[in-house]
Design a protein around this motif. Structure first.
Motif, PDB file in Angstrom:
ATOM      1  N   ASN A 162       0.829  -1.215   0.000  1.00 17.26           N
ATOM      2  CA  ASN A 162       0.000   0.000   0.000  1.00 17.26           C
ATOM      3  C   ASN A 162       0.863   1.264   0.000  1.00 17.26           C
ATOM      4  OD1 ASN A 162      -2.402  -1.478   0.007  1.00 17.26           O
ATOM      5  ND2 ASN A 162      -2.309  -1.697   2.223  1.00 17.26           N
ATOM      6  N   ASN A 163       1.906   1.249  -0.820  1.00 13.19           N
ATOM      7  CA  ASN A 163       2.823   2.373  -1.021  1.00 13.19           C
ATOM      8  C   ASN A 163       3.740   2.655   0.165  1.00 13.19           C
ATOM      9  OD1 ASN A 163       1.745   2.823  -3.591  1.00 13.19           O
ATOM     10  ND2 ASN A 163       0.156   4.132  -2.752  1.00 13.19           N
TER      11      ASN A 163
ATOM     12  N   SER B 196       7.040   6.359   2.195  1.00 13.23           N
ATOM     13  CA  SER B 196       5.814   6.159   1.440  1.00 13.23           C
ATOM     14  C   SER B 196       6.092   6.593   0.011  1.00 13.23           C
ATOM     15  CB  SER B 196       4.676   6.990   2.039  1.00 13.23           C
ATOM     16  OG  SER B 196       3.513   6.823   1.271  1.00 13.23           O
TER      17      SER B 196
ATOM     18  N   ALA C 178       4.403   6.246  -3.685  1.00 13.18           N
ATOM     19  CA  ALA C 178       3.207   5.859  -4.439  1.00 13.18           C
ATOM     20  C   ALA C 178       3.570   5.165  -5.746  1.00 13.18           C
ATOM     21  CB  ALA C 178       2.352   7.091  -4.726  1.00 13.18           C
TER      22      ALA C 178
ATOM     23  N   THR D  73       4.658   2.118  -6.438  1.00 15.57           N
ATOM     24  CA  THR D  73       5.859   1.288  -6.508  1.00 15.57           C
ATOM     25  C   THR D  73       5.569  -0.009  -7.242  1.00 15.57           C
ATOM     26  OG1 THR D  73       6.780   2.216  -4.471  1.00 15.57           O
ATOM     27  CG2 THR D  73       7.612   0.078  -5.153  1.00 15.57           C
TER      28      THR D  73
ATOM     29  N   TYR E 155      13.495   2.499  -5.967  1.00 16.57           N
ATOM     30  CA  TYR E 155      12.079   2.206  -6.159  1.00 16.57           C
ATOM     31  C   TYR E 155      11.700   2.515  -7.606  1.00 16.57           C
ATOM     32  CZ  TYR E 155      11.647   2.584  -1.027  1.00 16.57           C
ATOM     33  OH  TYR E 155      11.772   2.426   0.322  1.00 16.57           O
TER      34      TYR E 155
ATOM     35  N   THR F 191       8.787   3.172  -9.954  1.00 16.05           N
ATOM     36  CA  THR F 191       7.399   3.563  -9.714  1.00 16.05           C
ATOM     37  C   THR F 191       6.741   4.058 -10.996  1.00 16.05           C
ATOM     38  OG1 THR F 191       7.668   5.929  -9.267  1.00 16.05           O
ATOM     39  CG2 THR F 191       8.181   4.417  -7.455  1.00 16.05           C
TER      40      THR F 191
END
Length: 182
Positions: A6-7, A24, A26, A28, A43, A45
């Motif tokens: 969930n990010n 956090s 978003a 990913t 990451y 994303t």
């Protein structure tokens, strides 16, 4: 251990006995941890490439990375500064300076959605709906990677035309020479 759910990045430094919440990030798609430095995490994303230098506790978007969706990221264990990123529908980018600058890797790689990417030794594998693509990086600089097909031509004494295919990254300059004495 690193998990993104969930990010949110979850980090365990004791084999999963306990977990701490971290960055956090978003959208990913995948993370990669540097083999030589467990505090360096990348990451991939939907809004680009992010980097954490503190073990996933915080992450920032790499300013030198283009504004495109990153599907997958792998790090070269034999050359810590080499980072490979598979983009959504537009091939693979490589950085040879830990993410400061980027170049398109291989003009022959497909411009399709990658399903996965993995580096085994000096072989980079990219799995797509069109098949599996392999590139031998050989630890060479990007412009040192060439493929000549066929590698040998045996021509009869009569005249003729013999095609030769040269594959080299589109951003690299090159020249040809002819050492034939006749």
């Amino acid at each position: 251990l690193y998990v993104v759910a969930n990010n949110l990045t979850w980090v365990s430094t004791n084999g999963g006995a306990s977990w701490n919440g971290g960055a956090s990030v978003a959208g990913t798609n995948m993370i990669a941890v540097a083999p030589s430095n467990e505090n360096l995490v990348y990451y991939a994303t939907s809004s680009g490439l992010f980097e954490s230098v503190n073990g996933g506790m915080s992450a920032t978007q790499l300013s030198g990375f283009p504004n495109v969706s990153a599907q997958s990221v792998v790090l070269d264990p034999s050359a810590a500064s080499n980072v490979y990123v598979a983009l959504s529908n537009t091939g693979v980018l490589v950085s040879q300076d830990a993410g400061n600058t980027w170049s398109q890797l291989g003009a022959l790689l497909p411009l399709v959605q990658p399903d996965w990417m993995q580096l085994q030794g000096h072989n980079l594998y990219l799995g797509t709906g069109s098949g599996v693509w392999e590139m031998n990086t050989q630890g060479l600089p990007l412009c040192g990677q060439t493929t000549i097909t066929p590698q040998k031509i045996v021509a009869p004494s009569g005249a003729g035309t013999y095609p030769v295919e040269l594959s080299i990254a589109s951003t690299c300059s090159w020249t040809t020479t002819n050492n034939v004495s006749w």
